[in-house]
Design a protein around this motif. Structure first.
Motif, PDB file in Angstrom:
ATOM      1  N   LEU A   1       3.147  -4.952 -10.580  1.00 23.82           N
ATOM      2  CA  LEU A   1       3.259  -6.027  -9.727  1.00 23.82           C
ATOM      3  C   LEU A   1       4.814  -6.508  -9.655  1.00 23.82           C
ATOM      4  N   GLY A   2       5.572  -6.849  -8.681  1.00 28.33           N
ATOM      5  CA  GLY A   2       7.042  -7.306  -8.940  1.00 28.33           C
ATOM      6  C   GLY A   2       7.801  -6.510  -8.342  1.00 28.33           C
ATOM      7  N   ILE A   3       7.582  -5.281  -8.092  1.00 30.50           N
ATOM      8  CA  ILE A   3       8.440  -4.231  -7.340  1.00 30.50           C
ATOM      9  C   ILE A   3       8.740  -4.649  -5.991  1.00 30.50           C
ATOM     10  N   THR A   4       9.976  -4.155  -5.392  1.00 31.86           N
ATOM     11  CA  THR A   4      10.333  -4.476  -4.238  1.00 31.86           C
ATOM     12  C   THR A   4      10.099  -3.467  -3.254  1.00 31.86           C
ATOM     13  N   LEU A   5      10.116  -3.983  -1.855  1.00 35.44           N
ATOM     14  CA  LEU A   5      10.127  -2.910  -0.928  1.00 35.44           C
ATOM     15  C   LEU A   5      11.249  -1.907  -0.977  1.00 35.44           C
ATOM     16  N   ARG A   6      12.592  -2.433  -1.221  1.00 37.40           N
ATOM     17  CA  ARG A   6      13.711  -1.572  -1.489  1.00 37.40           C
ATOM     18  C   ARG A   6      13.404  -0.407  -2.238  1.00 37.40           C
ATOM     19  N   GLN A   7      12.887  -0.824  -3.380  1.00 36.08           N
ATOM     20  CA  GLN A   7      12.820   0.041  -4.381  1.00 36.08           C
ATOM     21  C   GLN A   7      11.738   1.123  -4.026  1.00 36.08           C
ATOM     22  N   LEU A   8      10.668   0.718  -3.566  1.00 37.00           N
ATOM     23  CA  LEU A   8       9.786   1.585  -3.040  1.00 37.00           C
ATOM     24  C   LEU A   8      10.176   2.439  -1.887  1.00 37.00           C
ATOM     25  N   LEU A   9      11.064   2.060  -0.946  1.00 34.27           N
ATOM     26  CA  LEU A   9      11.756   2.690   0.060  1.00 34.27           C
ATOM     27  C   LEU A   9      12.677   3.890  -0.567  1.00 34.27           C
ATOM     28  N   ASP A  10      13.430   3.463  -1.445  1.00 31.86           N
ATOM     29  CA  ASP A  10      14.328   4.382  -2.345  1.00 31.86           C
ATOM     30  C   ASP A  10      13.625   5.624  -2.837  1.00 31.86           C
ATOM     31  N   MET A  11      12.346   5.258  -3.396  1.00 31.68           N
ATOM     32  CA  MET A  11      11.594   6.387  -3.885  1.00 31.68           C
ATOM     33  C   MET A  11      10.873   7.339  -3.185  1.00 31.68           C
ATOM     34  N   SER A  12      10.631   6.579  -1.804  1.00 31.89           N
ATOM     35  CA  SER A  12       9.845   7.335  -0.696  1.00 31.89           C
ATOM     36  C   SER A  12      10.709   8.100   0.146  1.00 31.89           C
ATOM     37  N   GLY A  13      12.021   7.847   0.004  1.00 29.24           N
ATOM     38  CA  GLY A  13      12.780   8.783   1.021  1.00 29.24           C
ATOM     39  C   GLY A  13      13.559   7.718   2.276  1.00 29.24           C
ATOM     40  N   GLY A  14      13.140   6.586   2.190  1.00 27.72           N
ATOM     41  CA  GLY A  14      13.514   5.316   3.052  1.00 27.72           C
ATOM     42  C   GLY A  14      13.043   5.389   4.145  1.00 27.72           C
ATOM     43  N   MET A  15      13.569   4.920   5.501  1.00 23.47           N
ATOM     44  CA  MET A  15      12.920   4.892   6.653  1.00 23.47           C
ATOM     45  C   MET A  15      13.124   6.321   7.230  1.00 23.47           C
ATOM     46  N   ARG A  16      12.408   6.640   8.577  1.00 30.65           N
ATOM     47  CA  ARG A  16      12.671   7.954   8.780  1.00 30.65           C
ATOM     48  C   ARG A  16      14.037   8.173   9.454  1.00 30.65           C
ATOM     49  N   PRO A  17      14.711   9.247   9.319  1.00 31.17           N
ATOM     50  CA  PRO A  17      15.982   9.762   9.350  1.00 31.17           C
ATOM     51  C   PRO A  17      16.593   9.153  10.920  1.00 31.17           C
ATOM     52  N   GLY A  18      17.844   8.422  10.693  1.00 26.63           N
ATOM     53  CA  GLY A  18      18.357   7.906  11.778  1.00 26.63           C
ATOM     54  C   GLY A  18      17.950   6.546  12.313  1.00 26.63           C
ATOM     55  N   HIS A  19      16.904   6.055  11.495  1.00 26.16           N
ATOM     56  CA  HIS A  19      16.532   4.742  11.762  1.00 26.16           C
ATOM     57  C   HIS A  19      16.614   3.703  10.793  1.00 26.16           C
ATOM     58  N   ARG A  20      16.474   2.473  11.213  1.00 27.70           N
ATOM     59  CA  ARG A  20      16.439   1.380  10.096  1.00 27.70           C
ATOM     60  C   ARG A  20      15.301   0.543  10.032  1.00 27.70           C
ATOM     61  N   LEU A  21      15.014  -0.313   9.184  1.00 27.09           N
ATOM     62  CA  LEU A  21      13.877  -1.100   9.159  1.00 27.09           C
ATOM     63  C   LEU A  21      14.192  -2.548  10.034  1.00 27.09           C
ATOM     64  N   LYS A  22      12.967  -2.662  10.633  1.00 23.24           N
ATOM     65  CA  LYS A  22      12.938  -3.868  11.848  1.00 23.24           C
ATOM     66  C   LYS A  22      12.264  -5.143  11.253  1.00 23.24           C
ATOM     67  N   PHE A  23      10.854  -4.771  10.816  1.00 27.26           N
ATOM     68  CA  PHE A  23      10.074  -5.482  10.455  1.00 27.26           C
ATOM     69  C   PHE A  23       8.941  -4.904   9.521  1.00 27.26           C
ATOM     70  N   TRP A  24       8.179  -5.673   8.574  1.00 29.39           N
ATOM     71  CA  TRP A  24       7.297  -5.118   7.782  1.00 29.39           C
ATOM     72  C   TRP A  24       6.041  -6.076   7.483  1.00 29.39           C
ATOM     73  N   THR A  25       4.868  -5.668   7.099  1.00 27.22           N
ATOM     74  CA  THR A  25       3.830  -6.498   6.612  1.00 27.22           C
ATOM     75  C   THR A  25       3.726  -6.360   5.031  1.00 27.22           C
ATOM     76  N   PRO A  26       3.716  -7.422   4.360  1.00 23.42           N
ATOM     77  CA  PRO A  26       3.492  -7.062   2.759  1.00 23.42           C
ATOM     78  C   PRO A  26       2.088  -6.959   2.334  1.00 23.42           C
ATOM     79  N   GLY A  27       1.073  -7.529   3.213  1.00 27.23           N
ATOM     80  CA  GLY A  27      -0.224  -7.250   2.763  1.00 27.23           C
ATOM     81  C   GLY A  27      -1.264  -7.006   3.819  1.00 27.23           C
ATOM     82  N   GLY A  28      -0.843  -5.969   4.843  1.00 23.31           N
ATOM     83  CA  GLY A  28      -1.785  -6.026   5.991  1.00 23.31           C
ATOM     84  C   GLY A  28      -1.307  -6.989   7.237  1.00 23.31           C
ATOM     85  N   SER A  29      -1.983  -6.379   8.372  1.00 25.64           N
ATOM     86  CA  SER A  29      -1.627  -7.161   9.693  1.00 25.64           C
ATOM     87  C   SER A  29      -1.751  -8.559   9.560  1.00 25.64           C
TER      88      SER A  29
END
Length: 455
Positions: free
Chosen positions: A273-301
């Motif tokens: 607990l305490g990891i950030t979305l930036r760290q998780l995205l770095d691990m997972s390869g980021g957003m799909r190629p050619g696109h950027r993050l607009k909005f996100w949910t931390p715990g479901g809709s």
């Protein structure tokens, strides 16, 4: 919190070192769901150590570990067990909430599919602690393959002596019942779940009395999430200090993060607990190629949405709360710039309106009218005054409905108007959705983007 890149530069640590595979440690092994595989990974060793303690000492141990409920609210697990009255002469029950229905949430079902014995071991430990001789798993009925695998794991546990009479020579008798629900989101609310389990229509109960006093069959009952109970065996086996060495002071331990949406590598990421979305995205390869993050949910809709500015918010209960949202089920749904916020919020609100049990007026009527306004705005038929109406109706639902479903329906409304009010206004002034492929340049560089919006 230091970003992943800075941490790598400073410590020479690879991204994967930030993960903490415990529940998911052997999901990728052949037949990970079997008792033999579970035993090879120290399965039921935590139970052995728990049975050597007194029930009261066991409750105190789990409480001291700092384990918090992994189903949404983050209530301390040991404290919930402690609420069960002792010496009352009544049966005590443990009910595991496996009715995972939150849009975007997918952690309990993969856990049950790949490693069901971690839950069964946790159930036996919890029942010993609260002095219960009967436990229930309330599973979402649509996941038939998980239901079959769970039944087989329970059969194996009975055969091996981990369930039934005189478990491991301790004198503990325990019966475990697996119950498949009928597919209602409202049954994820613990008191509605209890009503459904008793054979009635799933609707929230008035509290007090709370389930710890009068729960299943009007007897003292603990209702815990799957991941909460499945985390207990590792705490007993490896120690509370090991558990507290991960995460933050008030939110210790490991947990499952569900990463989904417009990302290159969606899936389950088990991390402290305490990891950030930036760290998780770095691990997972980021957003799909050619696109950027607009909005996100931390715990479901049902949790207030975040934007790109919240990438470095620590994903623990205090960090997310301080930033204006809730950690919830840790369902990180990521949407890129091709996504229409109004469309996304409309679909979520349609879900909540459909799943409302209708018991209370604010939720029953409020979600209906939210849907009507949102559909008009999305279709370009709205007026500027509708935005204030949206906010007003959401305010009349939030905190005034019978259970948290109403609050969950209001959260996307409040947060989307806060961060993307201009997009709502564009739908009104432009007489339609600016993200419509037929009339927008947003889609010009990505012919398949419409599939992303519909996802």
């Amino acid at each position: 919190m230091m970003t992943l890149a800075a941490e790598i530069d400073k410590n020479g640590t690879s991204p994967e070192k930030l993960l903490a595979p415990v529940l998911s440690a052997f999901w990728d092994q052949p037949e990970s769901w079997t008792l033999d595989t579970y035993r090879r990974h120290e399965g039921y060793e935590g139970l052995r150590k728990a049975l050597a303690m007194s029930p009261d000492d066991l409750i105190a141990y789990v409480k001291d570990s700092g384990l918090r409920g992994r189903g949404g609210a983050g209530f301390p697990t040991g404290m919930k067990w402690q609420f069960i009255p002792q010496g009352d002469g009544k049966p005590h029950y443990l009910v595991v909430n496996a009715d995972e229905s939150e849009p975007g949430t997918c952690k309990d079902i993969p856990l049950l599919f790949a490693n069901p014995h971690s839950l069964i071991e946790g159930i036996v430990i919890a029942c010993y602690a609260i002095r219960s001789s009967h436990a229930f798993i309330y599973l979402r009925g649509e996941v038939v393959p998980v239901l079959r695998r769970l039944h087989e794991a329970v059969r194996e546990a009975y055969e091996a002596g981990y369930l039934g009479t005189n478990i491991m020579g301790s004198g503990l008798d325990l019966e475990l019942t697996v119950h498949a629900g009928a597919g209602a989101y409202i049954c994820g609310e613990e008191t509605a779940l209890l009503d459904s389990l008793e054979g009635r229509r799933g609707q929230p109960r008035l509290r007090p009395p709370f389930p710890a006093v009068a729960g299943l069959y009007a007897c003292p009952t603990v209702v815990n999430n799957v991941e909460s109970i499945a985390s207990v065996p590792a705490i007993l086996n490896k120690g509370k200090d090991w558990f507290k060495s991960m995460g933050s002071e008030k939110s210790p331990g490991f947990t499952l993060y569900s990463l989904s949406g417009h990302v290159s590598g969606p899936g389950q990421y088990e991390a402290p607990l305490g990891i950030t979305l930036r760290q998780l995205l770095d691990m997972s390869g980021g957003m799909r190629p050619g696109h950027r993050l607009k909005f996100w949910t931390p715990g479901g809709s049902s949790t207030p949405m975040f934007t790109e500015e919240h990438l470095d918010v620590p994903l623990d209960y205090e960090g997310v709360g301080a930033a204006g949202s809730m950690l919830g089920t840790k369902a990180l749904q990521c949407f890129d710039e091709t996504t229409c916020v109004v469309r996304a919020v409309t679909r979520w609100t349609e879900f909540y309106a459909h799943e409302s049990c209708g018991k209370c007026t604010p939720c029953r009527e409020g979600t209906y009218w939210l849907v009507q306004l949102l559909r008009d705005i999305e279709a370009g038929k709205g007026q500027m005054s509708d935005l204030d109406k949206l906010n007003d109706i959401a305010d009349n639902i939030n905190g005034k409905s019978f259970c948290a479903l109403g609050d969950g329906a209001a959260s996307p409304i409040f947060s989307s108007l806060k961060y993307f009010r201009d997009e709502y206004e564009q739908h009104i002034t432009g007489k339609g959705c600016p993200f419509d492929p037929a009339r927008s340049t947003v889609w010009a560089d990505d012919k398949n983007a419409s599939q992303g919006v519909n996802a």
